[in-house]
Design a protein around this motif. Sequence first.
Motif, PDB file in Angstrom:
ATOM      1  N   VAL A 100      -0.206  -5.619   2.694  1.00 29.19           N
ATOM      2  CA  VAL A 100       1.180  -6.057   2.834  1.00 29.19           C
ATOM      3  C   VAL A 100       1.646  -5.701   4.236  1.00 29.19           C
ATOM      4  O   VAL A 100       1.449  -4.573   4.694  1.00 29.19           O
ATOM      5  CB  VAL A 100       2.095  -5.351   1.797  1.00 29.19           C
ATOM      6  CG1 VAL A 100       3.530  -5.826   1.944  1.00 29.19           C
ATOM      7  CG2 VAL A 100       1.586  -5.551   0.383  1.00 29.19           C
ATOM      8  N   GLY A 101       2.263  -6.652   4.913  1.00 29.84           N
ATOM      9  CA  GLY A 101       2.808  -6.396   6.243  1.00 29.84           C
ATOM     10  C   GLY A 101       4.246  -6.863   6.338  1.00 29.84           C
ATOM     11  O   GLY A 101       4.615  -7.861   5.719  1.00 29.84           O
ATOM     12  N   VAL A 102       5.057  -6.119   7.077  1.00 36.28           N
ATOM     13  CA  VAL A 102       6.456  -6.495   7.292  1.00 36.28           C
ATOM     14  C   VAL A 102       6.796  -6.349   8.768  1.00 36.28           C
ATOM     15  O   VAL A 102       6.246  -5.482   9.461  1.00 36.28           O
ATOM     16  CB  VAL A 102       7.440  -5.654   6.442  1.00 36.28           C
ATOM     17  CG1 VAL A 102       7.154  -5.806   4.966  1.00 36.28           C
ATOM     18  CG2 VAL A 102       7.421  -4.205   6.828  1.00 36.28           C
ATOM     19  N   VAL A 103       7.695  -7.210   9.235  1.00 38.00           N
ATOM     20  CA  VAL A 103       8.206  -7.142  10.597  1.00 38.00           C
ATOM     21  C   VAL A 103       9.705  -7.416  10.537  1.00 38.00           C
ATOM     22  O   VAL A 103      10.144  -8.347   9.855  1.00 38.00           O
ATOM     23  CB  VAL A 103       7.541  -8.192  11.519  1.00 38.00           C
ATOM     24  CG1 VAL A 103       8.137  -8.153  12.911  1.00 38.00           C
ATOM     25  CG2 VAL A 103       6.049  -7.986  11.580  1.00 38.00           C
TER      26      VAL A 103
ATOM     27  N   TRP B 151       0.883  -1.827   4.482  1.00 44.03           N
ATOM     28  CA  TRP B 151       0.418  -1.002   3.383  1.00 44.03           C
ATOM     29  C   TRP B 151      -0.750  -1.695   2.707  1.00 44.03           C
ATOM     30  O   TRP B 151      -0.885  -2.903   2.778  1.00 44.03           O
ATOM     31  CB  TRP B 151       1.501  -0.804   2.313  1.00 44.03           C
ATOM     32  CG  TRP B 151       2.757  -0.187   2.799  1.00 44.03           C
ATOM     33  CD1 TRP B 151       3.061   1.142   2.844  1.00 44.03           C
ATOM     34  CD2 TRP B 151       3.918  -0.869   3.294  1.00 44.03           C
ATOM     35  NE1 TRP B 151       4.328   1.326   3.327  1.00 44.03           N
ATOM     36  CE2 TRP B 151       4.876   0.112   3.619  1.00 44.03           C
ATOM     37  CE3 TRP B 151       4.242  -2.208   3.503  1.00 44.03           C
ATOM     38  CZ2 TRP B 151       6.127  -0.204   4.122  1.00 44.03           C
ATOM     39  CZ3 TRP B 151       5.481  -2.520   4.015  1.00 44.03           C
ATOM     40  CH2 TRP B 151       6.412  -1.530   4.311  1.00 44.03           C
ATOM     41  N   GLN B 152      -1.529  -0.910   2.013  1.00 43.42           N
ATOM     42  CA  GLN B 152      -2.530  -1.449   1.097  1.00 43.42           C
ATOM     43  C   GLN B 152      -2.084  -1.031  -0.295  1.00 43.42           C
ATOM     44  O   GLN B 152      -1.885   0.147  -0.566  1.00 43.42           O
ATOM     45  CB  GLN B 152      -3.918  -0.894   1.412  1.00 43.42           C
ATOM     46  CG  GLN B 152      -4.999  -1.551   0.602  1.00 43.42           C
ATOM     47  CD  GLN B 152      -6.386  -1.159   1.080  1.00 43.42           C
ATOM     48  OE1 GLN B 152      -6.597  -0.765   2.204  1.00 43.42           O
ATOM     49  NE2 GLN B 152      -7.332  -1.262   0.181  1.00 43.42           N
ATOM     50  N   LYS B 153      -1.869  -2.013  -1.176  1.00 44.40           N
ATOM     51  CA  LYS B 153      -1.325  -1.747  -2.507  1.00 44.40           C
ATOM     52  C   LYS B 153      -2.169  -2.425  -3.572  1.00 44.40           C
ATOM     53  O   LYS B 153      -2.765  -3.465  -3.341  1.00 44.40           O
ATOM     54  CB  LYS B 153       0.116  -2.263  -2.619  1.00 44.40           C
ATOM     55  CG  LYS B 153       1.104  -1.589  -1.700  1.00 44.40           C
ATOM     56  CD  LYS B 153       1.365  -0.178  -2.160  1.00 44.40           C
ATOM     57  CE  LYS B 153       2.431   0.478  -1.307  1.00 44.40           C
ATOM     58  NZ  LYS B 153       2.735   1.820  -1.744  1.00 44.40           N
ATOM     59  N   GLN B 154      -2.138  -1.846  -4.761  1.00 45.22           N
ATOM     60  CA  GLN B 154      -2.752  -2.466  -5.935  1.00 45.22           C
ATOM     61  C   GLN B 154      -1.619  -2.990  -6.808  1.00 45.22           C
ATOM     62  O   GLN B 154      -0.694  -2.257  -7.132  1.00 45.22           O
ATOM     63  CB  GLN B 154      -3.559  -1.459  -6.741  1.00 45.22           C
ATOM     64  CG  GLN B 154      -4.894  -1.152  -6.157  1.00 45.22           C
ATOM     65  CD  GLN B 154      -5.751  -0.359  -7.127  1.00 45.22           C
ATOM     66  OE1 GLN B 154      -5.258   0.447  -7.887  1.00 45.22           O
ATOM     67  NE2 GLN B 154      -7.043  -0.609  -7.080  1.00 45.22           N
TER      68      GLN B 154
ATOM     69  N   ALA C 254       6.420 -10.523  -4.674  1.00 44.75           N
ATOM     70  CA  ALA C 254       7.625  -9.761  -5.031  1.00 44.75           C
ATOM     71  C   ALA C 254       7.497  -8.323  -4.542  1.00 44.75           C
ATOM     72  O   ALA C 254       8.460  -7.749  -4.010  1.00 44.75           O
ATOM     73  CB  ALA C 254       7.856  -9.803  -6.539  1.00 44.75           C
ATOM     74  N   LEU C 255       6.321  -7.721  -4.712  1.00 43.29           N
ATOM     75  CA  LEU C 255       6.085  -6.369  -4.221  1.00 43.29           C
ATOM     76  C   LEU C 255       6.263  -6.325  -2.705  1.00 43.29           C
ATOM     77  O   LEU C 255       6.902  -5.413  -2.174  1.00 43.29           O
ATOM     78  CB  LEU C 255       4.684  -5.886  -4.599  1.00 43.29           C
ATOM     79  CG  LEU C 255       4.279  -4.532  -4.004  1.00 43.29           C
ATOM     80  CD1 LEU C 255       5.169  -3.422  -4.543  1.00 43.29           C
ATOM     81  CD2 LEU C 255       2.814  -4.247  -4.291  1.00 43.29           C
ATOM     82  N   GLY C 256       5.703  -7.303  -1.997  1.00 46.29           N
ATOM     83  CA  GLY C 256       5.843  -7.354  -0.538  1.00 46.29           C
ATOM     84  C   GLY C 256       7.294  -7.441  -0.112  1.00 46.29           C
ATOM     85  O   GLY C 256       7.723  -6.771   0.833  1.00 46.29           O
ATOM     86  N   LEU C 257       8.076  -8.248  -0.805  1.00 44.85           N
ATOM     87  CA  LEU C 257       9.490  -8.370  -0.485  1.00 44.85           C
ATOM     88  C   LEU C 257      10.218  -7.056  -0.747  1.00 44.85           C
ATOM     89  O   LEU C 257      11.031  -6.611   0.071  1.00 44.85           O
ATOM     90  CB  LEU C 257      10.128  -9.509  -1.295  1.00 44.85           C
ATOM     91  CG  LEU C 257      11.571  -9.828  -0.968  1.00 44.85           C
ATOM     92  CD1 LEU C 257      11.768 -10.114   0.511  1.00 44.85           C
ATOM     93  CD2 LEU C 257      12.039 -11.002  -1.796  1.00 44.85           C
TER      94      LEU C 257
END
Length: 143
Positions: free
Chosen positions: A96-99, A113-116, A126-129
């Motif tokens: 997951v990446g955000v800017v 992040w790296q997420k499961q 939805a998790l990324g948001l």
Amino acid sequence: MLDKHTQGDVIIFASLVYSLWHSRNKLIFEDQDIPMQIVIESAMKVLSQFQQANSKLHPLHIQPSVAPVRFWIAPPDGVFKLNTDLAFKDGANWGVGVVVRDHEGFVLGAASWQKQCGAEVRVAEALGLCLGLQFALDMGIIF
């Protein structure tokens, strides 16, 4: 860019960048350090495959019917824009990446992040948001 370099130069550059990006991901996500010689050989293989695939194509003379799409549109002055993106790794693992950028495109913050969260794309989006919104809140940006 093409006015200073030939299309061939750009294609070689793109194959090298792709191979470097791929080796970086192998190191970060799979803890595999690929020797530079292998990265270069991989780039040459990608280049060869690209050239072979394009040699079989017949050029089509089709004019685009719509204007080119801009990839990022600036928000109004005084407004911040949050972009999120996800990459499926394997099984239930996602990158997951955000800017966060201002109206001039200046990067105010970025994170990854790296997420499961399972293999369902909508759940991962939805998790990324949610992660992006939390990141913006942690930066002090008020919605």
